[in-house]
Design a protein around this motif. Sequence first.
Motif, PDB file in Angstrom:
ATOM      1  N   ASN A 190       1.031  -1.219  -0.138  1.00  0.00           N
ATOM      2  CA  ASN A 190      -0.089   0.006  -0.062  1.00  0.00           C
ATOM      3  C   ASN A 190       0.920   1.265   0.005  1.00  0.00           C
ATOM      4  O   ASN A 190       1.660   1.502   0.978  1.00  0.00           O
ATOM      5  CB  ASN A 190      -0.938  -0.008   1.102  1.00  0.00           C
ATOM      6  N   LEU A 191       0.849   2.104  -1.025  1.00  0.00           N
ATOM      7  CA  LEU A 191       1.839   3.069  -1.299  1.00  0.00           C
ATOM      8  C   LEU A 191       0.910   4.239  -2.031  1.00  0.00           C
ATOM      9  O   LEU A 191       0.311   4.062  -2.923  1.00  0.00           O
ATOM     10  CB  LEU A 191       3.122   2.840  -1.583  1.00  0.00           C
ATOM     11  N   HIS A 192       1.279   5.400  -1.815  1.00  0.00           N
ATOM     12  CA  HIS A 192       0.834   6.647  -2.532  1.00  0.00           C
ATOM     13  C   HIS A 192       1.823   6.759  -3.869  1.00  0.00           C
ATOM     14  O   HIS A 192       3.058   6.820  -3.878  1.00  0.00           O
ATOM     15  CB  HIS A 192       0.876   8.032  -1.686  1.00  0.00           C
ATOM     16  N   VAL A 193       1.240   6.986  -4.837  1.00  0.00           N
ATOM     17  CA  VAL A 193       1.893   7.145  -6.267  1.00  0.00           C
ATOM     18  C   VAL A 193       1.544   8.423  -6.877  1.00  0.00           C
ATOM     19  O   VAL A 193       0.330   8.906  -6.542  1.00  0.00           O
ATOM     20  CB  VAL A 193       1.815   5.909  -7.309  1.00  0.00           C
ATOM     21  N   ASN A 194       2.606   9.007  -7.439  1.00  0.00           N
ATOM     22  CA  ASN A 194       2.382  10.336  -8.125  1.00  0.00           C
ATOM     23  C   ASN A 194       3.092  10.669  -9.420  1.00  0.00           C
ATOM     24  O   ASN A 194       4.100  11.045  -9.282  1.00  0.00           O
ATOM     25  CB  ASN A 194       2.598  11.501  -7.074  1.00  0.00           C
ATOM     26  N   GLY A 195       2.311  10.226 -10.423  1.00  0.00           N
ATOM     27  CA  GLY A 195       2.955  10.119 -11.849  1.00  0.00           C
ATOM     28  C   GLY A 195       3.638   8.802 -12.227  1.00  0.00           C
ATOM     29  O   GLY A 195       3.076   7.862 -11.587  1.00  0.00           O
ATOM     30  N   VAL A 196       4.603   8.810 -12.862  1.00  0.00           N
ATOM     31  CA  VAL A 196       5.216   7.598 -13.308  1.00  0.00           C
ATOM     32  C   VAL A 196       6.166   7.225 -12.166  1.00  0.00           C
ATOM     33  O   VAL A 196       7.165   7.961 -11.701  1.00  0.00           O
ATOM     34  CB  VAL A 196       5.666   7.655 -14.663  1.00  0.00           C
ATOM     35  N   GLN A 197       5.935   6.039 -11.535  1.00  0.00           N
ATOM     36  CA  GLN A 197       6.890   5.835 -10.334  1.00  0.00           C
ATOM     37  C   GLN A 197       7.296   4.171 -10.437  1.00  0.00           C
ATOM     38  O   GLN A 197       6.393   3.479 -10.853  1.00  0.00           O
ATOM     39  CB  GLN A 197       6.122   5.920  -9.008  1.00  0.00           C
ATOM     40  N   THR A 198       8.515   3.715 -10.153  1.00  0.00           N
ATOM     41  CA  THR A 198       8.773   2.563 -10.003  1.00  0.00           C
ATOM     42  C   THR A 198       8.991   1.943  -8.555  1.00  0.00           C
ATOM     43  O   THR A 198       9.103   2.643  -7.661  1.00  0.00           O
ATOM     44  CB  THR A 198      10.339   2.460 -10.389  1.00  0.00           C
ATOM     45  N   VAL A 199       8.204   0.968  -8.240  1.00  0.00           N
ATOM     46  CA  VAL A 199       8.076   0.328  -7.040  1.00  0.00           C
ATOM     47  C   VAL A 199       8.651  -1.271  -7.068  1.00  0.00           C
ATOM     48  O   VAL A 199       8.611  -1.822  -8.140  1.00  0.00           O
ATOM     49  CB  VAL A 199       6.517   0.081  -6.525  1.00  0.00           C
ATOM     50  N   GLU A 200       9.154  -1.672  -6.035  1.00  0.00           N
ATOM     51  CA  GLU A 200       9.674  -3.000  -5.964  1.00  0.00           C
ATOM     52  C   GLU A 200       8.657  -3.899  -6.319  1.00  0.00           C
ATOM     53  O   GLU A 200       7.562  -3.797  -5.545  1.00  0.00           O
ATOM     54  CB  GLU A 200      10.334  -3.116  -4.703  1.00  0.00           C
ATOM     55  N   LYS A 201       8.980  -5.012  -6.965  1.00  0.00           N
ATOM     56  CA  LYS A 201       7.883  -6.079  -7.004  1.00  0.00           C
ATOM     57  C   LYS A 201       7.686  -6.990  -5.766  1.00  0.00           C
ATOM     58  O   LYS A 201       8.936  -6.945  -5.083  1.00  0.00           O
ATOM     59  CB  LYS A 201       8.026  -6.899  -8.488  1.00  0.00           C
ATOM     60  N   PRO A 202       6.502  -7.506  -5.535  1.00  0.00           N
ATOM     61  CA  PRO A 202       6.538  -8.551  -4.403  1.00  0.00           C
ATOM     62  C   PRO A 202       7.471  -9.535  -4.532  1.00  0.00           C
ATOM     63  O   PRO A 202       7.891  -9.995  -5.469  1.00  0.00           O
ATOM     64  CB  PRO A 202       4.968  -9.105  -4.438  1.00  0.00           C
ATOM     65  N   SER A 203       7.970 -10.023  -3.293  1.00  0.00           N
ATOM     66  CA  SER A 203       8.855 -11.026  -3.222  1.00  0.00           C
ATOM     67  C   SER A 203       8.596 -12.490  -3.745  1.00  0.00           C
ATOM     68  O   SER A 203       9.442 -13.285  -4.117  1.00  0.00           O
ATOM     69  CB  SER A 203       9.498 -11.097  -1.882  1.00  0.00           C
ATOM     70  N   GLN A 204       7.374 -12.783  -3.668  1.00  0.00           N
ATOM     71  CA  GLN A 204       6.812 -14.108  -3.892  1.00  0.00           C
ATOM     72  C   GLN A 204       6.368 -13.947  -5.350  1.00  0.00           C
ATOM     73  O   GLN A 204       5.696 -13.070  -5.821  1.00  0.00           O
ATOM     74  CB  GLN A 204       5.637 -14.634  -3.195  1.00  0.00           C
ATOM     75  N   CYS A 205       6.680 -15.101  -6.356  1.00  0.00           N
ATOM     76  CA  CYS A 205       6.023 -15.311  -7.716  1.00  0.00           C
ATOM     77  C   CYS A 205       4.716 -15.542  -7.314  1.00  0.00           C
ATOM     78  O   CYS A 205       3.954 -15.968  -6.429  1.00  0.00           O
ATOM     79  CB  CYS A 205       6.681 -16.463  -8.318  1.00  0.00           C
ATOM     80  N   GLY A 206       3.938 -15.200  -8.402  1.00  0.00           N
ATOM     81  CA  GLY A 206       2.495 -15.379  -8.613  1.00  0.00           C
ATOM     82  C   GLY A 206       1.541 -14.386  -9.098  1.00  0.00           C
ATOM     83  O   GLY A 206       2.029 -13.303  -9.843  1.00  0.00           O
ATOM     84  N   VAL A 207       0.498 -14.339  -9.088  1.00  0.00           N
ATOM     85  CA  VAL A 207      -0.552 -13.509  -9.537  1.00  0.00           C
ATOM     86  C   VAL A 207      -0.859 -12.461  -8.550  1.00  0.00           C
ATOM     87  O   VAL A 207      -1.395 -12.766  -7.314  1.00  0.00           O
ATOM     88  CB  VAL A 207      -1.908 -14.015 -10.171  1.00  0.00           C
ATOM     89  N   TYR A 208      -0.850 -11.012  -8.867  1.00  0.00           N
ATOM     90  CA  TYR A 208      -0.996  -9.983  -8.111  1.00  0.00           C
ATOM     91  C   TYR A 208      -2.196  -9.206  -8.712  1.00  0.00           C
ATOM     92  O   TYR A 208      -2.191  -8.956  -9.804  1.00  0.00           O
ATOM     93  CB  TYR A 208       0.028  -9.168  -7.648  1.00  0.00           C
TER      94      TYR A 208
END
Length: 87
Positions: free
Chosen positions: A55-73
């Motif tokens: 859960n995080l606030h984004v403003n424009g184009v932003q890069t976030v770290e992907k979840p550590s576990q493989c799977g569908v999100y």
Amino acid sequence: LASSADRENRFMIVFKNSEFSDGTEIFAYQNGNDIVVNGEGELLVFDLMGRMVMNLHVNGVQTVEKPSQCGVYILRLNEKTQKIVIE
């Protein structure tokens, strides 16, 4: 023509049509170990069990770290929802 002397940032992919065929807007995609999100608001990321994993606030184009576990999100940004498969 491209050559081996070209700079690595010479080419850029631009997605002009940022919608799926059903009209749903694409606001996130995976880029290596990151997820690139384009939008403004609260980004919520859920696993398939419905648990919120980010859960995080984004403003424009932003890069976030992907979840550590493989799977569908499931990513939700305001009223938009999108599925991403992490391999």
